[in-house]
Design a protein around this motif. Structure first.
Motif, mmCIF file in Angstrom:
data_model
loop_
_atom_site.group_PDB
_atom_site.id
_atom_site.type_symbol
_atom_site.label_atom_id
_atom_site.label_comp_id
_atom_site.label_asym_id
_atom_site.label_seq_id
_atom_site.Cartn_x
_atom_site.Cartn_y
_atom_site.Cartn_z
ATOM 1 N N SER A 154 -20.023 -7.010 7.121
ATOM 2 C CA SER A 154 -19.440 -5.727 6.731
ATOM 3 C C SER A 154 -19.058 -5.815 5.269
ATOM 4 O O SER A 154 -18.627 -6.873 4.809
ATOM 5 C CB SER A 154 -18.151 -5.460 7.508
ATOM 6 O OG SER A 154 -18.415 -5.312 8.865
ATOM 7 N N MET A 155 -19.165 -4.678 4.578
ATOM 8 C CA MET A 155 -18.670 -4.629 3.202
ATOM 9 C C MET A 155 -17.269 -4.033 3.258
ATOM 10 O O MET A 155 -17.003 -3.153 4.091
ATOM 11 C CB MET A 155 -19.529 -3.715 2.318
ATOM 12 C CG MET A 155 -21.017 -3.997 2.332
ATOM 13 S SD MET A 155 -21.395 -5.712 2.231
ATOM 14 C CE MET A 155 -22.389 -5.901 3.699
ATOM 15 N N LEU A 156 -16.422 -4.489 2.366
ATOM 16 C CA LEU A 156 -15.064 -3.957 2.320
ATOM 17 C C LEU A 156 -15.142 -2.428 2.209
ATOM 18 O O LEU A 156 -15.777 -1.893 1.310
ATOM 19 C CB LEU A 156 -14.337 -4.526 1.100
ATOM 20 C CG LEU A 156 -12.910 -4.042 0.891
ATOM 21 C CD1 LEU A 156 -12.012 -4.486 2.037
ATOM 22 C CD2 LEU A 156 -12.351 -4.584 -0.426
ATOM 23 N N SER A 157 -14.548 -1.726 3.172
ATOM 24 C CA SER A 157 -14.616 -0.251 3.170
ATOM 25 C C SER A 157 -13.228 0.305 3.382
ATOM 26 O O SER A 157 -12.498 -0.158 4.248
ATOM 27 C CB SER A 157 -15.509 0.258 4.306
ATOM 28 O OG SER A 157 -16.773 -0.348 4.258
ATOM 29 N N ILE A 170 -14.299 -13.783 11.359
ATOM 30 C CA ILE A 170 -14.071 -14.855 10.388
ATOM 31 C C ILE A 170 -13.571 -14.231 9.093
ATOM 32 O O ILE A 170 -12.724 -14.758 8.409
ATOM 33 C CB ILE A 170 -15.375 -15.638 10.135
ATOM 34 C CG1 ILE A 170 -15.740 -16.400 11.410
ATOM 35 C CG2 ILE A 170 -15.230 -16.577 8.952
ATOM 36 C CD1 ILE A 170 -17.065 -17.096 11.344
ATOM 37 N N GLU A 171 -14.119 -13.064 8.794
ATOM 38 C CA GLU A 171 -13.781 -12.235 7.633
ATOM 39 C C GLU A 171 -14.133 -12.919 6.315
ATOM 40 O O GLU A 171 -15.132 -12.576 5.727
ATOM 41 C CB GLU A 171 -12.323 -11.740 7.634
ATOM 42 C CG GLU A 171 -11.690 -11.433 9.003
ATOM 43 C CD GLU A 171 -12.391 -10.371 9.838
ATOM 44 O OE1 GLU A 171 -13.505 -9.987 9.477
ATOM 45 O OE2 GLU A 171 -11.831 -9.967 10.884
ATOM 46 N N SER A 172 -13.325 -13.884 5.834
ATOM 47 C CA SER A 172 -13.600 -14.396 4.485
ATOM 48 C C SER A 172 -13.371 -15.908 4.440
ATOM 49 O O SER A 172 -12.530 -16.432 5.170
ATOM 50 C CB SER A 172 -12.660 -13.694 3.514
ATOM 51 O OG SER A 172 -12.430 -14.492 2.384
ATOM 52 N N TRP A 173 -14.097 -16.585 3.553
ATOM 53 C CA TRP A 173 -13.897 -18.036 3.393
ATOM 54 C C TRP A 173 -12.709 -18.322 2.479
ATOM 55 O O TRP A 173 -12.313 -19.456 2.297
ATOM 56 C CB TRP A 173 -15.155 -18.703 2.835
ATOM 57 C CG TRP A 173 -16.353 -18.457 3.696
ATOM 58 C CD1 TRP A 173 -17.482 -17.771 3.348
ATOM 59 C CD2 TRP A 173 -16.532 -18.844 5.057
ATOM 60 N NE1 TRP A 173 -18.354 -17.704 4.402
ATOM 61 C CE2 TRP A 173 -17.808 -18.360 5.474
ATOM 62 C CE3 TRP A 173 -15.762 -19.545 5.987
ATOM 63 C CZ2 TRP A 173 -18.303 -18.557 6.751
ATOM 64 C CZ3 TRP A 173 -16.255 -19.742 7.276
ATOM 65 C CH2 TRP A 173 -17.513 -19.251 7.636
ATOM 66 N N THR A 184 -20.413 -13.590 14.827
ATOM 67 C CA THR A 184 -19.297 -13.841 13.909
ATOM 68 C C THR A 184 -19.236 -12.697 12.902
ATOM 69 O O THR A 184 -20.252 -12.295 12.337
ATOM 70 C CB THR A 184 -19.485 -15.181 13.173
ATOM 71 O OG1 THR A 184 -20.815 -15.226 12.626
ATOM 72 C CG2 THR A 184 -19.296 -16.355 14.109
ATOM 73 N N ASN A 185 -18.028 -12.145 12.708
ATOM 74 C CA ASN A 185 -17.868 -10.999 11.807
ATOM 75 C C ASN A 185 -17.376 -11.460 10.440
ATOM 76 O O ASN A 185 -16.383 -12.172 10.348
ATOM 77 C CB ASN A 185 -16.878 -10.000 12.412
ATOM 78 C CG ASN A 185 -17.411 -9.407 13.716
ATOM 79 O OD1 ASN A 185 -18.619 -9.268 13.892
ATOM 80 N ND2 ASN A 185 -16.529 -9.073 14.635
ATOM 81 N N HIS A 186 -18.096 -11.068 9.393
ATOM 82 C CA HIS A 186 -17.763 -11.475 8.023
ATOM 83 C C HIS A 186 -17.591 -10.227 7.154
ATOM 84 O O HIS A 186 -18.318 -9.252 7.334
ATOM 85 C CB HIS A 186 -18.910 -12.303 7.413
ATOM 86 C CG HIS A 186 -19.360 -13.445 8.277
ATOM 87 N ND1 HIS A 186 -19.080 -14.761 7.994
ATOM 88 C CD2 HIS A 186 -20.085 -13.477 9.434
ATOM 89 C CE1 HIS A 186 -19.604 -15.545 8.927
ATOM 90 N NE2 HIS A 186 -20.218 -14.782 9.815
#
Ligand code: B12
Ligand code: SF4
Length: 521
Positions: free
Chosen positions: A352-355, A279-282, A319-321
């Motif tokens: 996950s945090m932006l890396s 999904i990553e980001s809203w 779901t991956n965020h």
């Protein structure tokens, strides 16, 4: 060529560990390439020992005493363990090589500790390296094939390595397979954004499935394709031709945009039991989830409807965020995730945090140019520790939101709601074990500790604010505790790295082959 004694170590764990999650699931997270490399080495007549490290094994004892050459497969989070191991093995006379995500992302750093650092790897590269089989110190050779291999040894050829690993999985046993490499999409943050999509031969895949069904009563297969379902019809036709519907349980990662109801029905028919859509980001990446220009609560509702639809057919949906993206600001991204969980309690959320993993993605150059990448020791780089200075958050504010959302997501009541919403026994219990052991106690504890240090330790704050590059004591002590006996073998300076090495090297090109940032082969 002389017959060599070759060791291959697949580092699934980053340090010795006895957690319940790793005990039950560790052996199911192995990579395919160590088995592939093992098979290629045996084909050449060498003696091969493959060790899968789940945190419990005695790594040195399991390798032959007189090992000539050792390949280590490592994620960045296990890089320090791999450096210590290379040091031990070199001290005993072995030549060492590193491959896998860390070698692809941080080759300049790995060159300091290994004789060979391998990027894309095919059979001829392995042959070339073994033919050379010599010390390259203090600066290892960085070599890469120009693309991924065109084909990989099938399950029957890798079987003895697969079987040995499966014995380590006490409850759930999963076999990894690949039907494609690379990805046709180009999400700027992703390691595959510029790696062309490369399907593997469908007949070979059918062979793999048939073979597995003969060997294991009810096999479970995890597709390691970065994006399964690009060739949806062909993949489904192949599965249907090869094995009776539902005779193998499948797990796959796929973009939400590929998961229409018709397709999900067909996945169910073919035995798919777990899907991991991103999904990553809203507020970003509408293309990936096919939500177009919709953002915020509109996107939450739309995605939630789709996830609930998937859950009607597939019992386990993760779901991956991603958090900390430049498009995010304020409490909204976190609050919207909580609303999403309320609307889709059956989904297991993976955060996950932006890396920026070194030179994984072109976008990382931009972060490095803007001097936003922090030199967190590799041991903490696993998508859990954001290593980029957030654009729209102060660190404390970011951790406040993260802790609040993690608490909400893995509170006993949410875990219970997830349990009730999942229809099948194994997914239900996996969610419980995972929710409590790794996500709740593991991550939440870590986030809280980071917040505490940010409030109480001035040096810690200065590191996060890029006023100093000195690694805070808390991180050094944690690494020391985690690595245990391996700490003493960690080469001097290994806990630090240059976070801008990619930028520095991006102008260098091999004078012979013109490939950027690769030594002459
Ligand atoms: C499938 C996958 C998983 C699976 C399987 C993991 C596994 N052990 O392989 C699961 C879901 C378990 C997983 C978990 C994790 N993953 Co993951 N995963 C992927 C994914 C989507 C595909 C990797 C893959 O198999 N590709 C197919 C292979 C053939 O290609 P390749 O990896 O590029 O390998 C080539 C070369 O690197 C080389 N090579 C690879 N291995 C080896 C080994 C040897 C010995 C040699 C010589 C060469 C070699 O040859 C290959 C052919 O050219 C990638 C993202 C991506 N799009 O690539 C992320 C990725 C690898 N994962 C990532 C991360 C961070 C994780 C986790 C830490 C997440 C977390 N917080 O839990 C865990 C760690 C798990 C572990 N320690 O084993 C990062 C790694 C970044 C890094 N530098 O460490 C990636 C790149 C995603 C990202 N965030 O950018 N993952
Ligand atoms: S769709 Fe997935 S695998 Fe493909 S580029 Fe985007 S994030 Fe990477």
């Amino acid at each position: 060529m002389k017959k060599l004694s070759i060791g291959i170590i697949d580092l699934v764990a980053k340090a010795p560990t006895k957690t319940m999650w790793m005990r039950i699931m560790g052996a199911n997270f192995v990579s395919i390439m160590p088995q592939v490399v093992a098979t290629w080495c045996e084909e050449q007549g060498h003696d091969v020992t493959l060790v899968t490290y789940t945190g419990r094994e005695n790594l040195i004892k399991e390798l032959p005493a007189e090992v000539d050459f050792v390949f280590i497969s490592s994620f960045t989070e296990a890089a320090l363990l791999s450096y210590a191991l290379s040091n031990i093995l070199r001290s005993r006379g072995a030549i060492t090589a590193i491959g896998g995500p860390h070698a692809r992302c941080y080759p300049q750093d790995a060159q300091k500790y290994f004789d060979y650092v391998l990027g894309f790897t095919d059979k001829s590269l392995i042959h070339e390296v073994l033919k050379d089989c010599s010390r390259h110190r203090p600066h290892g050779l960085h070599l890469t094939a120009d693309k991924h291999p065109v084909s990989l040894p099938g399950v029957s050829e890798r079987w003895k390595f697969i079987e040995r690993t499966l014995r380590k999985a006490p409850l759930v046993k999963i076999v990894p397979l690949l039907s494609s490499l690379g990805c046709p999409y180009s999400c700027a943050f992703c390691i595959d954004s510029s790696v062309p999509y490369q399907p593997l031969d469908m007949d070979a895949i059918k062979e793999d499935l048939r073979f597995l069904l003969k060997k294991v009563k009810r096999p479970r297969v995890s597709w390691h394709d970065p994006n399964f379902g690009i060739r949806f019809k062909k993949s489904m036709d192949a599965i249907e031709e090869a094995v009776p519907p539902g005779s193998i349980d499948f797990i796959a990662e796929s973009t939400l945009s590929l998961l229409s109801e018709d397709r999900v029905k067909r996945l169910k028919h073919n035995g798919f039991k777990a899907l991991l859509p991103g999904i990553e980001s809203w507020f970003d990446m509408g293309k990936k989830s096919k939500t177009g220009n919709r953002t915020g609560m509109d996107k939450v509702k739309m995605v939630s409807d789709q996830v609930n639809m998937i859950l009607r057919y597939i019992p386990y949906v993760q779901t991956n965020h991603i958090f900390g993206l430049d498009g995010d600001e304020g409490p909204e991204p976190f609050e919207l995730t909580k609303r999403f969980l309320d609307l889709s309690p059956g989904a297991f959320p993976a955060y996950s945090m932006l890396s920026a993993f070194g030179q994984a993605a072109p976008l990382n150059l931009e972060f490095q140019r803007a001097n936003r990448v922090l030199p967190f020791p590799f041991h903490f780089l696993s998508n859990i520790q954001m290593n980029i200075k957030p654009k729209n958050y102060q660190w404390l504010e970011f951790y406040d939101h993260l802790i609040d959302m993690t608490k909400y997501s893995f509170s006993p009541s949410m875990i219970l709601r997830r349990f009730m919403a999942n229809g099948e026994t194994i997914p239900r219990w996996l969610n419980i074990v995972r929710g409590f052991s790794s996500e709740h106690f593991g991550r939440l504890k870590y986030f809280k500790e980071i917040r505490r240090q940010l409030r109480t330790d001035r040096n810690f704050q200065r590191f996060f604010e890029q006023e100093t590059a000195e690694i805070p004591k808390y991180f050094v002590e944690s690494i020391k505790n985690d690595l245990g006996e391996f700490w003493d073998w960690l080469p001097d300076g290994a806990i630090s790295h240059d976070p801008n090495a990619y930028l520095m090297s991006s102008n260098k090109t091999c004078p012979h082959c013109n490939i950027p940032n690769v030594d002459a082969a």
